[in-house]
Each structure stands twice: as C-alpha cells, then as structure tokens.
Design a protein around this motif. Structure first.
Motif, PDB file in Angstrom:
ATOM      1  N   GLY A 109       1.162  -1.006   0.147  1.00 50.58           N
ATOM      2  CA  GLY A 109       0.213  -0.313   0.626  1.00 50.58           C
ATOM      3  C   GLY A 109       0.740   0.880  -0.141  1.00 50.58           C
ATOM      4  N   HIS A 129       1.473  11.833 -13.102  1.00 48.95           N
ATOM      5  CA  HIS A 129       1.681  10.816 -11.911  1.00 48.95           C
ATOM      6  C   HIS A 129       2.429  12.070 -11.441  1.00 48.95           C
ATOM      7  CE1 HIS A 129       0.564   6.849 -13.604  1.00 48.95           C
ATOM      8  NE2 HIS A 129       0.172   7.039 -12.066  1.00 48.95           N
ATOM      9  N   LEU A 131      -7.023  -2.717  -4.790  1.00 50.39           N
ATOM     10  CA  LEU A 131      -6.366  -1.462  -5.144  1.00 50.39           C
ATOM     11  C   LEU A 131      -5.217  -0.934  -5.310  1.00 50.39           C
ATOM     12  CD1 LEU A 131      -7.164   1.653  -6.546  1.00 50.39           C
ATOM     13  CD2 LEU A 131      -7.750   2.261  -4.436  1.00 50.39           C
ATOM     14  N   GLU A 132      -5.032  -0.468  -3.486  1.00 52.51           N
ATOM     15  CA  GLU A 132      -3.540  -0.962  -3.976  1.00 52.51           C
ATOM     16  C   GLU A 132      -2.337  -1.942  -3.295  1.00 52.51           C
ATOM     17  OE1 GLU A 132      -3.729   1.799   0.688  1.00 52.51           O
ATOM     18  OE2 GLU A 132      -5.604   2.414   0.212  1.00 52.51           O
ATOM     19  N   HIS A 135      -6.227   6.435   2.844  1.00 52.64           N
ATOM     20  CA  HIS A 135      -3.863   5.837   3.235  1.00 52.64           C
ATOM     21  C   HIS A 135      -4.025   4.625   4.529  1.00 52.64           C
ATOM     22  CE1 HIS A 135      -4.274   7.285  -0.486  1.00 52.64           C
ATOM     23  NE2 HIS A 135      -3.930   8.288   0.425  1.00 52.64           N
ATOM     24  N   GLU A 172      -3.228  -0.986 -10.338  1.00 51.27           N
ATOM     25  CA  GLU A 172      -3.146  -1.573 -11.802  1.00 51.27           C
ATOM     26  C   GLU A 172      -1.951  -1.030 -12.976  1.00 51.27           C
ATOM     27  OE1 GLU A 172      -6.378   1.646 -13.214  1.00 51.27           O
ATOM     28  OE2 GLU A 172      -6.931  -0.289 -12.797  1.00 51.27           O
ATOM     29  N   ASP A 173      -1.420  -0.301 -12.197  1.00 52.13           N
ATOM     30  CA  ASP A 173      -0.457   0.555 -13.374  1.00 52.13           C
ATOM     31  C   ASP A 173       0.883  -0.118 -12.329  1.00 52.13           C
ATOM     32  OD1 ASP A 173      -1.868   2.650 -13.737  1.00 52.13           O
ATOM     33  OD2 ASP A 173      -1.663   4.042 -12.293  1.00 52.13           O
ATOM     34  N   SER A 191      -1.890   2.534  -8.353  1.00 55.75           N
ATOM     35  CA  SER A 191      -2.509   2.171  -7.948  1.00 55.75           C
ATOM     36  C   SER A 191      -1.882   0.560  -8.755  1.00 55.75           C
ATOM     37  CB  SER A 191      -4.016   2.316  -8.143  1.00 55.75           C
ATOM     38  OG  SER A 191      -4.216   2.062  -9.809  1.00 55.75           O
ATOM     39  N   PHE A 231       0.690   3.647  -3.168  1.00 51.51           N
ATOM     40  CA  PHE A 231      -0.157   4.392  -3.286  1.00 51.51           C
ATOM     41  C   PHE A 231      -0.408   5.348  -2.401  1.00 51.51           C
ATOM     42  CE2 PHE A 231      -4.750   4.764  -1.792  1.00 51.51           C
ATOM     43  CZ  PHE A 231      -5.312   5.164  -3.396  1.00 51.51           C
TER      44      PHE A 231
END
Length: 270
Positions: A101, A123, A198-199, A161, A112-113, A110, A104
């Motif tokens: 995490g 970014h 996500l993270e 976060h 997916e990158d 995230s 992120f």
C-alpha cells in the motif's frame, strides 16, 4: 521481534559479487509506507550477469535507472509470485522498496499500474522525484533527497490511506481485534477488500499468507536454533503440514530446504 522478521529484498550485500550495494532505512515518519532504500552500482564491465530469487511480500519497488548520475528511466515493479531479478553489470540503480500500500499512499499509483510504463506526467509525485534526482551523483545523497520528498508528500495524505497500515500494524497478532476496530470506524469487510485490491492487487487473505511466509523465512534464516515446529507455531500456522504446504506454495521449496540453502550461503561467505 520486528527486526527479526525483516528480509527486505531477499538479497544480502555479500551476494553481490562485482557490484556495490548500499542500503538505508527511511526516516521514521516514512516507515509505515517505505521499508528501505537501496542502490546498486556496477563496478566492472566484465562481470557476469547475476540472478537472485525475489520472494513476494506484498510490497512494490520503484527503481530509477541512472547513467552518470542522470535518471534515465523508472519502473514500479510488483509480483505476488516467486520471481528472479537479473542485475547485469555495469548497472546503476536507485530503488525504493515500499511496504504493501505504500506506493499508493505516497505516489497515488494503484495496483493496476504496477509493472506498466509510468508516465510521470500522469503522476505528479513521480515527476517531482525525477526532476529532483536528475544530475545528482550516484552516492548515498539521493536517499536523503527521497526522504525529504516523501516526507513532504506524507503531510498531505488523506486518512483513507491508513486502512492497510492499520491492518499491517496488527498483523499477525490481533487480526480479529483489528476487524472489530475497523468495523467500529465504519470500515466494513467489502471496503477493506476494495482498498487491498486497489492498493496492493491482493486480497487481505492473500497478503496475510505472503507475510506469514515472510516471517517464517526470517526465522529460518536468523534462528537456526528454532525447530520447524516452533517456527510454525510462532507464525500462526495450524500445524507442521500446514506450514510446509503454505511455505512451499510461495517459495517453491520446503522450509527445511530453504534453511539449508540459507545456512550454506552464510557459511560460504565467512
């Protein structure tokens, strides 16, 4: 006990024949998100290509490729499977090892990158890092630069976060207690799972399995006096067969094989 469980990237400086390896811990204010910084510097053009096993721990690595001190590229890598990393020589590389995490939280990148070409224009935090690192010599100084940049970014982070970090802070001692705490804060199971995907690209269960194996690896390497049964119990496995099965799934070797190989490496380096 925390120090006992640390195995940052699965590489010891003594293993890096022909390469200069430097490592530094981040500022204490960044340690919830960053495990360490490290640099690799090729020393001789004739050295052979080297490969190392990298074990998954839910974290990710941001690497800057440097040429004569100039940043010429970057990549954020992640794997939830055992993989090999190749360090050709000569190679100049500055890296940030994020905890689960962390990328992120500090960079807004995230899962997916991960392992995709990163456009620093998309970014802003990466763009700032690239600009500040350009033209700097390959010394330990970039570690201090990274500290300052990440600390400045951490001050503006949103409270969302903190979900995964709360989970990590309670792992593995009190997972049930943590679920109750998050529930009282209005963070239900589905929200927690979405945050993990996500993270980190992993579910809480997948990350838990990987981190438990990481703990076992550290004990196998650092505590040869402990039996496999004691390590299984310390890492909260149901029993010895469960320990062997889960450990083998992640590392592709049994705990006994892993310990024998690590101890052999230590004896050879002394």
């Amino acid at each position: 006990m925390d120090q006992l469980f640390r195995e940052p990237i699965g590489i010891r400086p003594a293993d890096l024949s022909g390469l200069s390896f430097r490592m530094a811990r981040p500022h204490s204010g960044l340690q919830p998100w960053i495990e360490l910084y490290y640099s690799i510097h090729g020393q001789s053009e004739g050295s052979k290509r080297q490969s190392f096993n990298l074990y998954p721990d839910g974290g990710s690595t941001l690497s800057f490729a440097l040429f004569h001190g100039e940043v010429v590229g970057l990549r954020l890598s992640f794997s939830n499977q055992l993989c090999q990393a190749n360090f050709p020589d000569p190679r100049h590389c500055l890296s940030v090892r994020f905890r689960p995490g962390g990328a992120f939280a500090l960079l807004g990148v995230s899962a997916e990158d991960f392992d995709q070409p990163l456009d620093e224009q998309d970014h802003p935090a990466l763009y700032v890092l690239m600009e500040r690192l350009k033209g700097r010599p390959f010394t330990v100084e970039p570690f201090a630069v990274l500290d300052r940049l990440f600390l400045a970014g951490a001050k503006t982070m949103e409270s969302r976060h903190a979900i995964i970090q709360q989970w990590l802070d309670h792992f593995p001692e009190h997972p049930r207690i943590l679920r109750d705490v998050l529930s009282r804060q209005g963070i239900q199971r589905r929200k927690l799972e979405r945050a993990f995907r996500l993270e980190t690209g992993l579910s809480p269960g997948q990350l838990s399995r990987i981190l438990r194996v990481k703990m076992a690896r550290a004990l196998l390497r650092n505590r040869p006096d402990l039996s496999l049964s004691h390590i299984a119990q310390a890492c909260d496995y149901f029993d010895h067969p469960h320990f062997v099965r889960e450990f083998s799934r992640v590392t592709h070797q049994t705990p006994g094989q892993y310990r024998a190989r690590k101890l052999s490496q230590i004896y050879k380096s002394t």
